[in-house]
Design an enzyme around this catalytic site. Structure first.
Site, mmCIF file in Angstrom:
data_model
loop_
_atom_site.group_PDB
_atom_site.id
_atom_site.type_symbol
_atom_site.label_atom_id
_atom_site.label_comp_id
_atom_site.label_asym_id
_atom_site.label_seq_id
_atom_site.Cartn_x
_atom_site.Cartn_y
_atom_site.Cartn_z
ATOM 1 N N GLU A 108 -8.361 34.918 17.405
ATOM 2 C CA GLU A 108 -9.157 33.769 16.981
ATOM 3 C C GLU A 108 -8.247 32.788 16.249
ATOM 4 O O GLU A 108 -7.385 33.188 15.457
ATOM 5 C CB GLU A 108 -10.275 34.242 16.052
ATOM 6 C CG GLU A 108 -11.114 33.137 15.447
ATOM 7 C CD GLU A 108 -12.024 33.633 14.334
ATOM 8 O OE1 GLU A 108 -13.022 32.967 14.045
ATOM 9 O OE2 GLU A 108 -11.709 34.708 13.751
ATOM 10 N N LYS A 156 -18.370 31.191 20.201
ATOM 11 C CA LYS A 156 -18.941 32.131 19.236
ATOM 12 C C LYS A 156 -20.409 31.843 19.009
ATOM 13 O O LYS A 156 -20.803 30.699 18.734
ATOM 14 C CB LYS A 156 -18.170 32.050 17.914
ATOM 15 C CG LYS A 156 -18.582 33.100 16.892
ATOM 16 C CD LYS A 156 -17.734 33.007 15.632
ATOM 17 C CE LYS A 156 -18.133 34.094 14.640
ATOM 18 N NZ LYS A 156 -17.339 34.010 13.385
ATOM 19 N N CYS A 185 -14.508 37.819 15.603
ATOM 20 C CA CYS A 185 -14.495 38.119 14.176
ATOM 21 C C CYS A 185 -15.712 38.922 13.747
ATOM 22 O O CYS A 185 -15.954 40.014 14.248
ATOM 23 C CB CYS A 185 -14.347 36.825 13.374
ATOM 24 S SG CYS A 185 -13.715 37.097 11.691
#
Length: 578
Positions: free
Chosen positions: A332, A393, A444
Site C-alpha cells: 500500500e 479500498k 491494510c
C-alpha cells in the site's frame, strides 16, 4: 457475595441447578402487634430504592474489592494472548477470570449493574494496553479509542450476569462474546474489530475452528472454554463439599471433558486441499526513509525506494540468485505520487515493472476525476500494457482516510488538517487477475474485517494479498498484531497469504498459517517463495456470516430471558416483603 452463595455449594455452576437460589435468611418471627421489621439494605436496593451504602450512582453498593481486582486482572491477562507476547492460553484463562468475577462478584440486588461495571473494568485495561500503538497519533486518540472500545464490554458483562441462572450458562456467555464483537465490528462508523478473541489464536490448538465458522466461531470456542473453566471454579468451592455431591461431580467432569475436547478436536479439523498451480511469488518491501509516512521530507522517496527494489529483484533474477517470479506484490502507498497524474511517477514504475518482466501489484493513492477526493488502490501493472484493473479500498478508516462531519469537527480539531482529502470507498471485492493467478486483494486494516476478506475469496481469489503501510506504527505492536490476523485468515480460507508492507512486517504465509519467511521492520527486503494457489472453499466460506448471526442471536435471546427472570424474581420478592 451473592445472598445464599456458600463455598462448596454445587448449585452454583449455572447449568440449570435450582439449589442455592438467592434467599434472604429468615428473621425472628414477629410478635403480635409488633412493627414489621425493615427490609435488608440489599432488598431495598432491589426494589429500586437508593442503596444504603455510599458511592456513585453507577457503582453497585455491595460490590467487593476482589471481583474488581479479578476483572481488571482478567483484562490485563487477555493482553498477553496477543502479539508481541502471543501466549494463546491467556485468552481462555482471561475469559474465565472475567466470568468468575461477574458470576461470583455480582451484588444480589444489582446483578446487571454489577456485571456492566465489571465488564467495563475488564475492557478498559485490555484496550488501553492492546491499543498502545495508537499513541503515535496522540495520547488523546489512543485513550479515547481504548475507553470507547471498553464500553462494549459493559453490556457484555451485564449479559453474562443475566444468563448466570440459566441452564447451560457457559454456552450463553460464550455466545455473548460473539454478539459483543459483532456489534463492535459494525457500529459506529463501520466499527473497529481489533482485539477479538479469535485474533489471539493464529497459532493455537483452536485455530482451525476458523475454517468451520470463521473468526466468530473461533471466538465462541475460546469464550466457551473460558466460561466452562469459570463454572468449574465456582462449582468446586471447597473440595470436601464438592466431593459429597455426586451430581455436581458429574457436571464438573463433563465441563472439564468439554474443555479438553475443544482443544483436542481443533488440530484434527481438516483443511481443503489446495487445487491450484504452484506459483513463485515475490513480495517487495522498499522501506521508508524514517519512522512515519508524512509527505514532508519523504514525498517521492518512498516511490524511489520501491522502484529501486524492483530493479534489484530483476538484477538478481538475471544473475540466477533468485528464481523468476510469476507475480510481484508491492505494498500500500508504494507509490506516494499518483502515477496517473504524474508522468514522472508513471515512467519510473513502468520502467521497473518492465525490468522485472512480470505482472506487479502496485499500491498508490490516486485522485478521482473531480480532483477533490482520493482512492486507495491496488493496481495491476503489466510489463506490456502498463496499469490496468485495480481494486479500490472499501473499508476506510475514519479520521485517518476520511473525516466524518468535517465542517463541524474541523473547527475544533486542528489535527484533522493532516487529512486534507477524504478518500472514497470502492464498491467491488478485490479480485484481480495477476499473471497466472487470481488474487484477492485487501488493504491494510481491511484484513481485520470478515466480510472484506471473505468477499475476495468467494468471488474467485486464489491467493490472499494484504497490501499495508505500517510506517506510522513502526516499532510498535501493531505490525505483529496485523501479521497474526493475516495468519488466521490463511487458515480460515485455506489460502496462502502474501503480506507486503512499506516498512514491515512483510511475510509469506502458507494456507495452514505457517510463516515461510518474513521481513524485519525498516529494512529493504525482497521475499521470494513458492506457494500453492487454491479455489477450494472452506465451510466458513460457504456459511458466510450465518455462524456469527446465529451465535449472536442465541446469546442475545438468552440474555433477554435472563433479564426477564431477574425481573420476575424481584417482583416476587417485593410481594413477599409487602
Amino acid at each position: 457475595m451473592e445472598a445464599g452463595t456458600q463455598r462448596g455449594d454445587p448449585g452454583r455452576l449455572g447449568y440449570g441447578a435450582t439449589r442455592g437460589q438467592a434467599q434472604h435468611p429468615p428473621g425472628p418471627a414477629p410478635q403480635p402487634g409488633a412493627a414489621p421489621t425493615a427490609a435488608p439494605a440489599d432488598a431495598a436496593a432491589g426494589t429500586g430504592q437508593p442503596a444504603s451504602r455510599g458511592g456513585p450512582g453507577w457503582w453497585p453498593a455491595t460490590l467487593r474489592a476482589w471481583p474488581v481486582a479479578a476483572a481488571i486482572g482478567g483484562g490485563l491477562l487477555l493482553t498477553i494472548a496477543f502479539p508481541p507476547t502471543g501466549f494463546w492460553p491467556a485468552a481462555p484463562a482471561a475469559v474465565a477470570l472475567i466470568t468468575l468475577a461477574i458470576w461470583r462478584g455480582r451484588a444480589p440486588a444489582r446483578p446487571l449493574r454489577t456485571g456492566a461495571v465489571l465488564g467495563f473494568l475488564a475492557g478498559a485495561p485490555f484496550f488501553v494496553v492492546l491499543l498502545f500503538w495508537m499513541h503515535v497519533i496522540g495520547p488523546d486518540a489512543w485513550l479515547v479509542l481504548a475507553l470507547v472500545e471498553a464500553l462494549y464490554f459493559a453490556p457484555l458483562g451485564a449479559g453474562i450476569a443475566a444468563v448466570r441462572r440459566l441452564p447451560c450458562a457457559p454456552l450463553w456467555a460464550a455466545c455473548l462474546w460473539v454478539a459483543e464483537e459483532a456489534v463492535r465490528g459494525r457500529f459506529p462508523l463501520s466499527g473497529f474489530t481489533w482485539g477479538r478473541l479469535a485474533f489471539s489464536q493464529s497459532a493455537s490448538p483452536f485455530t482451525r475452528y476458523a475454517s468451520l465458522g470463521g473468526a466468530p466461531l473461533l471466538t465462541f470456542v475460546i469464550a466457551l472454554a473460558g466460561s466452562l473453566l469459570a463454572g468449574l471454579a465456582i462449582s468446586s468451592g471447597t473440595w470436601r463439599a464438592a466431593a459429597a455431591d455426586r451430581g455436581g461431580a458429574l457436571k464438573r467432569l463433563a465441563a472439564a471433558a468439554a474443555v479438553i475436547a475443544l482443544a483436542a478436536v481443533g488440530p484434527a479439523i481438516p483443511l481443503p486441499h489446495a487445487n491450484g498451480r504452484t506459483l513463485t511469488t515475490a513480495v517487495v518491501q522498499g522501506n521508508v526513509p524514517r519512522l512515519g509516512l508524512g509527505f514532508l521530507g519523504q514525498r517521492a522517496t518512498v516511490l524511489h525506494n520501491h522502484v529501486r527494489a524492483l530493479h534489484q529483484l530483476a538484477a538478481q533474477v538475471r544473475a540466477g540468485r533468485l528464481p523468476r517470479p510469476d507475480l510481484v506484490i508491492l505494498p500500500e502507498n508504494s507509490s506516494d505520487i499518483d502515477p496517473y497524474a504524474d508522468p514522472g511517477a508513471y515512467a519510473l514504475l513502468n520502467a521497473a515493472v518492465r525490468d522485472v518482466g512480470v505482472p506487479t501489484l502496485v499500491g498508490a493513492l490516486t485522485f478521482t476525476r473531480d480532483g477533490q477526493h482520493l482512492e486507495n488502490r491496488g493496481i495491476v501493472w503489466s510489463p506490456q500494457t502498463g496499469p490496468g484493473a485495480y481494486y479500490a479500498k472499501r473499508h476506510l478508516v475514519p479520521f485517518g482516510e476520511y473525516v466524518p462531519m468535517r465542517p463541524v469537527l474541523g473547527r475544533y480539531i486542528k489535527r484533522l488538517e493532516l487529512v486534507p482529502y477524504d478518500q472514497l470507498p470502492g464498491h467491488r471485492p478485490g479480485v484481480l487477475r495477476l499473471g497466472h493467478a487470481t488474487v484477492g486483494d485487501v488493504i491494510c486494516f481491511e484484513v481485520a474485517y470478515d466480510n472484506i476478506v471473505s468477499d475476495a475469496v468467494t468471488h474467485g481469489g486464489q491467493v490472499i494479498v494484504v497490501q499495508t503501510n505500517n510506517a506510522d506504527y513502526g516499532r510498535t505492536d501493531q505490525p505483529a498484531q496485523q501479521l497474526a490476523i493475516s495468519r488466521l485468515r490463511a487458515v480460515e480460507h485455506a489460502r496462502p497469504v502474501l503480506i507486503a508492507a512499506t516498512s514491515g512486517i512483510s511475510a509469506i504465509v502458507t494456507a495452514d498459517g505457517r510463516v515461510l519467511t518474513q521481513s524485519r521492520q525498516f529494512t529493504e527486503t525482497i521475499l521470494v517463495r513458492k506457494i500453492r494457489s487454491s479455489t477450494a472453499l472452506t465451510i466458513a466460506d460457504r456459511l458466510g456470516e450465518l455462524p456469527e448471526w446465529a451465535l449472536a442471536a442465541a446469546g442475545t435471546c438468552a440474555a433477554i430471558l435472563g433479564i426477564a427472570l431477574l425481573a420476575t424474581r424481584d417482583r416476587t420478592r417485593r410481594r413477599q416483603e409487602a
